[in-house]
Design a protein around this motif. Structure first.
Motif, PDB file in Angstrom:
ATOM      1  N   LEU A  93       0.829  -1.201   0.000  1.00 16.44           N
ATOM      2  CA  LEU A  93       0.000   0.000   0.000  1.00 16.44           C
ATOM      3  C   LEU A  93       0.871   1.260   0.000  1.00 16.44           C
ATOM      4  O   LEU A  93       0.712   2.158  -0.827  1.00 16.44           O
ATOM      5  CB  LEU A  93      -0.949  -0.009   1.199  1.00 16.44           C
ATOM      6  CG  LEU A  93      -2.112   0.979   1.117  1.00 16.44           C
ATOM      7  CD1 LEU A  93      -3.323   0.466   1.907  1.00 16.44           C
ATOM      8  CD2 LEU A  93      -1.757   2.356   1.622  1.00 16.44           C
ATOM      9  N   GLN A  94       1.824   1.290   0.921  1.00 17.89           N
ATOM     10  CA  GLN A  94       2.666   2.477   1.019  1.00 17.89           C
ATOM     11  C   GLN A  94       3.507   2.671  -0.249  1.00 17.89           C
ATOM     12  O   GLN A  94       3.604   3.763  -0.784  1.00 17.89           O
ATOM     13  CB  GLN A  94       3.575   2.360   2.240  1.00 17.89           C
ATOM     14  CG  GLN A  94       4.236   3.669   2.570  1.00 17.89           C
ATOM     15  CD  GLN A  94       4.881   3.667   3.939  1.00 17.89           C
ATOM     16  OE1 GLN A  94       5.866   2.984   4.157  1.00 17.89           O
ATOM     17  NE2 GLN A  94       4.343   4.425   4.862  1.00 17.89           N
ATOM     18  N   MET A  95       4.077   1.581  -0.718  1.00 14.53           N
ATOM     19  CA  MET A  95       4.937   1.629  -1.903  1.00 14.53           C
ATOM     20  C   MET A  95       4.155   2.126  -3.124  1.00 14.53           C
ATOM     21  O   MET A  95       4.609   3.010  -3.844  1.00 14.53           O
ATOM     22  CB  MET A  95       5.419   0.202  -2.129  1.00 14.53           C
ATOM     23  CG  MET A  95       6.794   0.049  -2.646  1.00 14.53           C
ATOM     24  SD  MET A  95       8.039   0.843  -1.634  1.00 14.53           S
ATOM     25  CE  MET A  95       9.442   0.560  -2.694  1.00 14.53           C
ATOM     26  N   PHE A  96       2.984   1.547  -3.348  1.00 12.05           N
ATOM     27  CA  PHE A  96       2.199   1.913  -4.533  1.00 12.05           C
ATOM     28  C   PHE A  96       1.689   3.347  -4.439  1.00 12.05           C
ATOM     29  O   PHE A  96       1.723   4.097  -5.411  1.00 12.05           O
ATOM     30  CB  PHE A  96       1.019   0.957  -4.728  1.00 12.05           C
ATOM     31  CG  PHE A  96       1.437  -0.421  -5.165  1.00 12.05           C
ATOM     32  CD1 PHE A  96       2.623  -0.628  -5.858  1.00 12.05           C
ATOM     33  CD2 PHE A  96       0.640  -1.529  -4.894  1.00 12.05           C
ATOM     34  CE1 PHE A  96       3.020  -1.899  -6.266  1.00 12.05           C
ATOM     35  CE2 PHE A  96       1.022  -2.803  -5.294  1.00 12.05           C
ATOM     36  CZ  PHE A  96       2.207  -2.995  -5.971  1.00 12.05           C
ATOM     37  N   GLU A  97       1.208   3.729  -3.273  1.00 11.35           N
ATOM     38  CA  GLU A  97       0.693   5.092  -3.130  1.00 11.35           C
ATOM     39  C   GLU A  97       1.767   6.124  -3.441  1.00 11.35           C
ATOM     40  O   GLU A  97       1.541   7.072  -4.201  1.00 11.35           O
ATOM     41  CB  GLU A  97       0.165   5.316  -1.712  1.00 11.35           C
ATOM     42  CG  GLU A  97      -1.333   5.226  -1.668  1.00 11.35           C
ATOM     43  CD  GLU A  97      -1.925   5.744  -0.363  1.00 11.35           C
ATOM     44  OE1 GLU A  97      -3.116   5.533  -0.188  1.00 11.35           O
ATOM     45  OE2 GLU A  97      -1.216   6.336   0.476  1.00 11.35           O
ATOM     46  N   GLU A  98       2.951   5.913  -2.856  1.00 15.60           N
ATOM     47  CA  GLU A  98       4.038   6.869  -3.088  1.00 15.60           C
ATOM     48  C   GLU A  98       4.461   6.883  -4.547  1.00 15.60           C
ATOM     49  O   GLU A  98       4.720   7.937  -5.128  1.00 15.60           O
ATOM     50  CB  GLU A  98       5.242   6.519  -2.207  1.00 15.60           C
ATOM     51  CG  GLU A  98       5.054   7.024  -0.797  1.00 15.60           C
ATOM     52  CD  GLU A  98       6.134   6.544   0.154  1.00 15.60           C
ATOM     53  OE1 GLU A  98       7.163   6.007  -0.321  1.00 15.60           O
ATOM     54  OE2 GLU A  98       5.940   6.690   1.372  1.00 15.60           O
ATOM     55  N   THR A  99       4.520   5.701  -5.137  1.00 14.71           N
ATOM     56  CA  THR A  99       4.964   5.609  -6.531  1.00 14.71           C
ATOM     57  C   THR A  99       3.955   6.249  -7.473  1.00 14.71           C
ATOM     58  O   THR A  99       4.325   6.993  -8.380  1.00 14.71           O
ATOM     59  CB  THR A  99       5.185   4.129  -6.912  1.00 14.71           C
ATOM     60  OG1 THR A  99       6.057   3.566  -5.944  1.00 14.71           O
ATOM     61  CG2 THR A  99       5.797   3.988  -8.282  1.00 14.71           C
ATOM     62  N   ILE A 100       2.675   5.960  -7.243  1.00 12.68           N
ATOM     63  CA  ILE A 100       1.633   6.536  -8.093  1.00 12.68           C
ATOM     64  C   ILE A 100       1.682   8.065  -8.031  1.00 12.68           C
ATOM     65  O   ILE A 100       1.601   8.744  -9.043  1.00 12.68           O
ATOM     66  CB  ILE A 100       0.243   5.986  -7.665  1.00 12.68           C
ATOM     67  CG1 ILE A 100       0.119   4.537  -8.129  1.00 12.68           C
ATOM     68  CG2 ILE A 100      -0.894   6.833  -8.238  1.00 12.68           C
ATOM     69  CD1 ILE A 100      -1.115   3.825  -7.639  1.00 12.68           C
TER      70      ILE A 100
END
Ligand code: SF4
Ligand code: SF4
Lengths: 399, 256
Positions: A368-375
């Motif tokens: 969740l954290q990884m994808f949110e930041e990347t998006i």
């Protein structure tokens, strides 16, 4: 005729033996077929060359992280810390060679000598100091639950809900813990939490190579669990799940462990949770490595999502289930500052978005954290929600 | 070139919760990680770089408890040739002066052209040890060193001054340099070097090896966490009013 070039490689059996002693025995099994290299997420990233198939051989020759040249050595240490522990290689290897474990052997020796990336040192420091990787105060670990009316665990309750570090402290991830608790309450499950007595499970720090800090945390958790009579544990994170289930028994901590999606799927099948509100969106589910490939939990999160009215569940083409690609956060990856064009998460986000999904569903706080930041860094806005959050919303509840 | 480098094993407190122990003179350390003091790690790297360039040998010295041998072993793995621990347990309590006096007593009998220390220790933050050793040895020194080159028995040194100014000095050797962080990029230790270092000897010296009396000049009375002062003020009003008030406050405090 071109002159033949000969290269002399000195085999260092001492380093080999030291690595084997630290758990690299699988190196003997590798026959360098190369399948691992082609499935490794770094292969898809494409900007960083990570020859996974040579790691076994390098171990046996005692060549791992052994350059005498400063810059070359820095590259070798960096290489050892590129592995995000997704285990795609183990899954595809004809012989099941455990590459992350081989690398962990080298990491353990490097950590003992303080010879590992500074960003990870800081994480190890915080885990030893305050038992969470964010450096937050242990006294505030239970604060997320203050308005939720969750009791502290005692043996009359069926489950211990182990929130894990990010859901306990991170503003965004607290919402996941919140939704989880409310769903369990809605279904009449009896459970409690440990509040400030909860410590990090130690999964990440063990994979970084800081075995001593891992064992400290493990022993402390087992003591706390036993003191209050814990038998069954529900985790938010697949990482806590796998550690409790597969690694704590080695230290005498035997518990029945469930990932939250297993519990939710059961509650849905038993009709104890009946989502009634439509969630009229196209949703793609991302299989977290640690839940799917490493623990074969593929169906449960999908059962939850499929039970929601009007939710259209889609799959990433080719790369789903055991072929899911890592978010890049495992084994310390979350804290590495790799360059923008060297990010595993971006590869995965592109695959997820190519499905045309309006929402990305995850079942792991790291993802969740990884994808949110990347998006966000890609200038996009697709929401990333945990399976629990989506279900909670479909039960007609909003935060 | 013979190089001596003084290193210290310190608790990592930059991001830690620090509590004072019941004695009131130390901090609780059981949940802290320990590592080489940050500036000392640059001093060690500088020592190795000098050796790589000019030959000679590096001797790493640490005045510390038995665990300081871990730190010395790291120094050996990174390229130090000799390691020496002075038993802290024979001398406690220590202040900056006494620490320097003990180190001086050992270093004076060693061969050296260059002595390196970190410019500050992250635990007690004295910044005294380097300069005092140099004074006792009667050799020149420079602190907060950010560049160091050796040319014909002389060192060319750049050191930090206040306000972003730099000072360039030429110093005769032998001399002592207390280096600033960032002067170089500390290296990793390789697995090969780690194995080698595991077999090297770490010499230990204690009270019996120091002649004369070594005494502290200061006594640590009490350690405490500074009281939190509540000086936060939230300005309210329109954007213009807030800016007006802010400028006024800045002027009042003499910041403009
Ligand atoms: S897939 Fe397995 S056997 Fe083939 S190179 Fe990789 S680790 Fe070795
Ligand atoms: S575990 Fe994943 S990241 Fe690590 S080597 Fe295997 S495939 Fe690559």
């Amino acid at each position: 005729m071109a002159a033949k070039k000969s290269v002399t490689i000195e085999i260092n059996s001492e380093i080999r033996d030291a690595l084997i002693e630290e758990g690299a025995r699988d190196a003997y099994k590798c026959y360098q077929c190369g399948k691992c290299s082609s499935i490794c997420p770094w292969f898809q990233v494409g900007t960083y060359e990570f020859p996974v198939h040579r790691l076994g051989e390098e171990t046996l020759l005692g060549l791992l992280a052994s350059s005498e040249e400063k810059d070359e050595l820095a590259r070798e240490v960096d290489k050892i810390y590129r592995c995000v522990g997704c285990e795609a290689c183990i899954d595809q290897c004809p012989l099941g060679v455990n590459i992350p474990k081989i690398l962990r052997a080298a990491r353990r020796i490097l950590v003992d000598f303080g010879s590992y990336p500074e960003t990870l040192k800081s994480v190890v420091q915080k885990l030893r100091n305050v038992a969470n990787p964010l450096g937050e105060s242990p006294e505030r670990r239970g604060d997320w639950s203050s308005e939720l009316n969750v009791p502290n665990y005692d043996s009359r309750l069926e489950y211990l809900y182990f929130s894990g570090c990010l859901p306990a402290y991170d503003v965004r991830l607290k919402k996941v813990a919140n939704a989880t608790v409310r769903l369990l309450q809605l279904a009449g499950v009896t459970f409690g939490i440990l509040g400030e007595k909860e410590n990090c499970c130690g999964e990440a720090v063990r994979r970084i190579g800081a075995e001593k800090v891992y064992q400290e945390l493990t022993k402390r958790n087992i003591e706390v669990f036993n003191a209050v009579g814990v038998k069954k544990i529900i985790t938010t994170s697949p990482h806590c799940y796998t550690t409790f289930k597969k690694e704590y028994p080695d230290f005498g901590g035997v518990f029945e462990v469930f990932h939250i999606t297993q519990i939710l799927a059961r509650l849905i099948v038993e009709k104890k949770i009946v989502p009634q509100k439509a969630f009229k969106k196209k949703v793609v589910y991302h299989d977290p490595c640690t839940l799917g490939r490493q623990n074969s939990i593929y169906e449960e999160p999908r059962i939850v999502l499929r039970s929601i009215p009007e939710l259209e569940l889609v799959e990433v083409e080719n790369f789903n289930h055991n072929l899911s690609v890592c978010c890049g956060a495992g084994s310390g990856g979350l804290w590495q500052d790799w360059q923008r064009d060297e990010r595993i998460a971006e590869v995965r986000v592109n695959q997820l978005l190519a499905t045309g999904a309006e929402v990305i569903a995850v079942a792991c706080p790291y993802c969740l954290q990884m994808f949110e930041e990347t998006i966000k860094s890609m200038g996009k806005t697709t929401p990333v929600l945990s399976v629990s959050e989506i279900l909670y919303e479909a039960c007609g509840e909003v935060f | 070139m013979e190089i001596v480098v003084c290193i210290k094993r310190v608790p990592q407190t930059a991001e830690a919760e620090v509590k004072v122990d019941p004695s009131g003179r130390d901090i609780v350390k059981d949940r802290l990680t320990f590592d080489i003091n940050e500036a000392d790690s640059y001093a060690l790297e500088q020592a190795i770089l000098l050796k790589e360039k000019y030959g000679g040998s590096v001797t790493a010295i640490s005045l510390g408890p038995a665990e300081a041998e871990d730190t010395l072993r790291i120094a050996l793995a990174k390229g130090a040739d000799n390691a020496l621990r002075i038993k802290e347990e024979d001398f406690t309590p220590l202040d900056g002066y006494k620490t320097a006096l003990i180190l001086y007593n050992i270093i004076k009998d060693l061969k050296y052209n260059v002595i390196l220390t970190g410019c500050i220790a992250t635990d007690d933050g004295y910044s005294q040890v380097g300069p005092i050793i140099a004074e006792l040895l009667g050799i020149p020194h420079a602190t907060l060193v950010t560049e160091l080159e050796i040319k014909d028995e002389k060192a060319e040194v750049v050191r930090e001054l206040e306000g972003g100014l730099l000072e360039r000095l030429e110093i005769n050797l032998p001399a002592l340099f207390a280096v600033q962080t960032g002067i170089n990029e500390p290296r990793y230790a390789s697995l090969l070097a780690i194995r080698r270092a595991a077999k090297k000897e770490i010499k230990t010296l204690g009270g019996a090896d120091i002649q004369g009396e070594v005494k502290s000049l200061s006594v640590l009375e009490k350690l405490y966490v500074p009281p939190v002062e509540r000086r936060a003020e939230i300005l309210s009003g329109s954007m213009d009013e807030i800016s007006e008030k802010l400028v006024q406050i800045i002027k009042e405090k003499g910041l403009l």
